[in-house]
Design an enzyme around this catalytic site. Structure first.
Site, PDB file in Angstrom:
ATOM      1  CE  LYS A  22       0.600  11.223  -2.757  1.00 39.81           C
ATOM      2  NZ  LYS A  22       2.080  11.142  -2.665  1.00 39.81           N
ATOM      3  CB  SER A  81       6.298  11.918  -3.815  1.00 41.13           C
ATOM      4  OG  SER A  81       6.569  11.246  -5.015  1.00 41.13           O
ATOM      5  CB  SER A  89       3.122  11.099  -6.284  1.00 39.70           C
ATOM      6  OG  SER A  89       3.435  10.758  -4.939  1.00 39.70           O
TER       7      SER A  89
END
Length: 535
Positions: free
Chosen positions: A126, A230, A206
């Site tokens: 990420k 997330s 996210s």
């Protein structure tokens, strides 16, 4: 203390996954032409290997016997990114050194001196996880300049374990902590990530890009981060596995923060085995926390076909997520009961108070922690400068204009304020009691709840529709949670979120592996353009 070596555990895992340990997701494979672009229809990019279903133990077995190289595996994933990702938009950039990393792994395999279970395994990160040789942006143009000076601690661990850092994934900008009306999966750097199952649906956030990339088989595993939901929500919504570890089990050093009191980086994968192996590498440093990570691997390795017999699971239904999701939960509960588990319905207490307190506490913590992080990077040096950057750069406002959370955090009480301290203390107490009391009162091995509703349509004007309470108790308490595929609603995946007590990651992953095998719910995405409704 876990006595068995990692090599022994991998051997046990390989035997289990090759025989009975991993679900059979090919029962409903996508028909050619049924949706968008079924990747590599009719052929495999690596002969004899189905990237959708292969596990790390299977890959390591092939590398050990010389029938597969890390270079060939890395090239296969790079090719998938090149051909599939334009449809999904999950990967921001690939690492230009990936093939060099793979070649080094091949040399180690030839010498018989591999570095562990992830040696030669392609991993996506990420893009809020620091990498010294690639930009780390948190999705914001404000950080799109020079890379950080050093790797995040978890990246250092991956490199030392021989993992191939394949690239960086898109995310909800600033991990969804900028606007009160965000659109998950959108960032100014990467644009909008799409849900591979239905492309006009949202991937949740996210860790949107990490989850969507795994669903599209663009890497073997990925790293996500979570403050509240997330990791697990994107995992559930994209039909993959996501593990939010106990707070502190994985170092947060070098990860763009929201709150040190809740932030956790963790593994995402297409099966629990691969998630456990990844945790064994990135988790801990020394002593008890390192033992937790290794014990997780041992627990998963020891699972047996009857592993659910006698287990007690508390089902938290959450009817607010709708009748279709509740039906998925009922079917899952029936399968678990058939496997010998006892499933009892529960409602963890204190949820209303947790919802009242969490957000104000996060505002204060974000101001403190983002200022400290920005001081280590080129660009805006604190939250005030970041707010001004967004005001003066129109590209930051192309999907949604607001930065209300930034502005509220700027004026929030400092973390030295007695009222803030009392609020965080109450949050910690109530969230832990919410889980501990529920586990004790019903003698449970885990609490199960729906991870997510069916994915909503992505709409910048409307924003997200993601009030999903199941992740909050574990997120606020710092306890582990794990989402595994549970079923589908109109082509859209729904996850089952499992929660356990503090530092019970090993036991949770073992239960999760058994639940995953029994539910057998993973299905390959079909890249449908739409479902024809706007829910």
């Amino acid at each position: 203390m876990v006595k068995r070596s990692i090599a022994t555990l991998i051997a046990v895992l390989a035997t289990g996954s090759l025989a009975t340990g991993i679900p059979n997701p090919r029962a409903e494979a996508a028909e050619p032409g049924a949706g968008g672009p079924p990747p590599f229809a009719g052929s495999s990019p690596v002969p004899g290997i189905d990237l959708d279903t292969v596990t790390i133990p299977e890959l390591q077995t092939r590398m050990a016997n010389g029938s597969l190289t890390a270079s060939a595996l890395t090239r296969a994933y790079l090719r998938r990114i090149e051909t599939v990702d334009p449809t999904v938009n999950a990967v921001l950039r690939t690492d230009p050194t990936a093939l060099r990393q793979a070649a080094a792994s091949d040399a180690r395999h030839r010498r018989g001196v591999t570095l562990g279970p992830l040696d030669g395994i392609p991993v996506l990160l990420k893009d809020n996880v620091n990498t010294r040789d690639m930009p780390t942006t948190a999705g914001s143009l404000a950080l799109a300049g020079s890379p950080p000076a050093t790797d995040a601690t978890l990246v250092t661990r991956l490199r030392k374990a021989g993992a191939v850092i394949l690239g960086k994934t898109n995310l909800s900008e600033w991990a969804n902590f900028r606007s009160t009306k965000p659109t998950s999966g959108w960032s100014a750097v990467g644009g909008q990530t799409h849900n591979p199952y239905v492309l006009d649906r949202n991937p949740c956030g996210s860790s949107s890009g990490s989850a969507a990339a795994l669903a599209a088989s663009l890497a073997q595993v990925a790293i996500g981060t979570e403050t509240d939901g997330s990791i697990v929500c994107p995992a559930g919504m994209n039909g993959v596995v996501g593990h939010k570890p106990s707070l502190g089990l994985v170092s947060g050093s070098g990860v763009v923060p929201i709150s040190a009191e809740q932030d956790a980086a963790g593994p995402m994968a297409r099966n629990v085995t691969d998630a456990a192996l990844t945790l064994s590498v990135i988790g801990g440093g020394a002593g008890e926390r390192r033992e937790d990570a290794t014990r997780a691997l041992a627990e998963v390795a020891q699972r047996q076909p009857g592993a659910l017999r006698g287990k007690r699971i508390g089902l938290w239904r959450l009817p607010s997520l709708g009748a279709e999701v509740d039906a998925v939960m009922s079917r899952a509960a029936a399968k678990l009961r058939k496997a010998g588990a006892e499933v009892v319905e529960v409602t963890p207490p204190y949820q209303k108070r947790l919802a009242e307190l969490e957000f104000p506490a996060l505002l204060s913590e974000f101001h403190r922690d983002i200022d400290a992080y920005l001081a280590t990077r080129e660009g805006p040096r604190d939250l005030a400068e970041l707010i001004e950057f967004n005001r003066t750069h129109p590209a930051e406002r192309t999907c949604f204009a607001g930065q209300e959370l930034f502005e509220q955090a700027r004026t929030a009480p400092p973390t030295t304020d007695p009222k803030y301290r009392a609020m965080r203390a109450e949050l910690k107490d109530l969230s832990r009691r919410s889980i501990d009391e529920t586990l004790a009162a019903h003698r449970l091995d885990a609490i199960a709840a729906p991870t997510n509703p069916p994915a909503w349509t992505t709409d910048c004007a409307r924003g997200d529709n993601d009030v999903i309470p199941s992740s909050t108790p574990a997120a606020v308490a710092g306890y582990p949670s794990l989402s595994v595929p549970a079923g589908t609603v109109r082509e859209l995946p729904v996850g089952l979120l499992l929660t356990a007590g503090n530092h019970q990651d090993a036991e949770l992953l073992a239960v999760g592996a058994a639940v995953e095998r029994r539910l057998d719910a993973w299905r390959a995405p079909r890249y449908l353009p739409t479902l024809g409704d706007t829910r």
